[in-house]
Design a protein around this motif. Sequence first.
Motif, short mmCIF file in Angstrom:
data_model
loop_
_atom_site.label_atom_id
_atom_site.label_comp_id
_atom_site.label_asym_id
_atom_site.label_seq_id
_atom_site.Cartn_x
_atom_site.Cartn_y
_atom_site.Cartn_z
N TYR A 1 -14.07 9.26 5.61
CA TYR A 1 -13.01 10.25 5.42
C TYR A 1 -12.72 10.32 3.94
CZ TYR A 1 -12.32 9.90 10.43
OH TYR A 1 -12.52 9.94 11.78
N VAL A 2 -12.61 11.52 3.42
CA VAL A 2 -12.34 11.68 1.99
C VAL A 2 -11.16 12.60 1.79
CG1 VAL A 2 -14.71 11.23 1.26
CG2 VAL A 2 -14.01 13.57 1.73
N ALA B 1 -11.73 7.53 -0.60
CA ALA B 1 -12.66 7.57 0.53
C ALA B 1 -12.37 6.38 1.44
CB ALA B 1 -14.10 7.50 0.02
N LEU B 2 -12.27 6.65 2.74
CA LEU B 2 -12.01 5.61 3.74
C LEU B 2 -13.19 5.52 4.69
CD1 LEU B 2 -9.11 6.96 2.98
CD2 LEU B 2 -8.34 5.61 4.88
N LYS C 1 -10.85 3.99 -4.03
CA LYS C 1 -10.04 4.93 -4.82
C LYS C 1 -10.76 5.11 -6.15
CE LYS C 1 -5.69 3.15 -3.03
NZ LYS C 1 -4.41 2.53 -3.37
N TYR C 2 -10.73 6.31 -6.66
CA TYR C 2 -11.35 6.59 -7.95
C TYR C 2 -10.25 6.83 -8.96
CZ TYR C 2 -15.64 6.87 -5.33
OH TYR C 2 -16.70 6.57 -4.53
N ILE C 3 -10.18 5.95 -9.94
CA ILE C 3 -9.18 6.06 -10.99
C ILE C 3 -9.93 6.20 -12.31
CG2 ILE C 3 -7.27 4.91 -12.17
CD1 ILE C 3 -6.75 3.46 -9.47
N LYS D 1 -12.14 -0.69 -5.13
CA LYS D 1 -12.38 -0.92 -3.71
C LYS D 1 -11.34 -1.86 -3.13
CE LYS D 1 -17.17 0.07 -4.21
NZ LYS D 1 -18.23 0.40 -3.34
N GLU D 2 -10.88 -1.51 -1.90
CA GLU D 2 -9.87 -2.31 -1.20
C GLU D 2 -10.27 -2.45 0.26
OE1 GLU D 2 -5.96 -0.60 -3.56
OE2 GLU D 2 -6.34 0.08 -1.54
N VAL D 3 -9.64 -3.42 0.91
CA VAL D 3 -9.77 -3.59 2.35
C VAL D 3 -8.39 -3.43 2.95
CG1 VAL D 3 -10.37 -5.20 4.20
CG2 VAL D 3 -11.74 -5.15 2.11
#
Length: 129
Positions: free
Chosen positions: A82-83, A100-101, A113-115, A121-123
């Motif tokens: 999912y974006v 993006a998930l 996440k794009y910063i 990247k996260e969980v």
Amino acid sequence: MKKQICVLLLISIYSCSKNGAELLGTWQVKNNYYKATYKIMEEHDSIKAKVLYYHDGTTIIKPEDQKEYYAFENLKYTKNQYVDAISGATKTKELHPNIALKLIHKDTIHVTKYISKKPLKEVWIRINK
């Protein structure tokens, strides 16, 4: 034989049609740098993540705050993830997601996440259903 073809057709239709229902619920970020809890919900045909709690050492958002904050607001399903292609900085029709998930397990999402064009990247772990 006809039953098998019908079953395969139904399975393929179901697997291709993603509505985001598997993402709905409350999620907690597993991160060493900040604490956050988000509620992913569907509202007006849009999948949103409302910030329930956020604390990074300087910014704090709590449930009792008067203003509502969202981490994302219009997820679209593409390429097994999912974006959120909505960005206030650009007016383009091309898909350049800023988040993006990817559902890894029914209770685990990998979030990118794009910063400044760099991936973070996260969980996220589901805390209720």
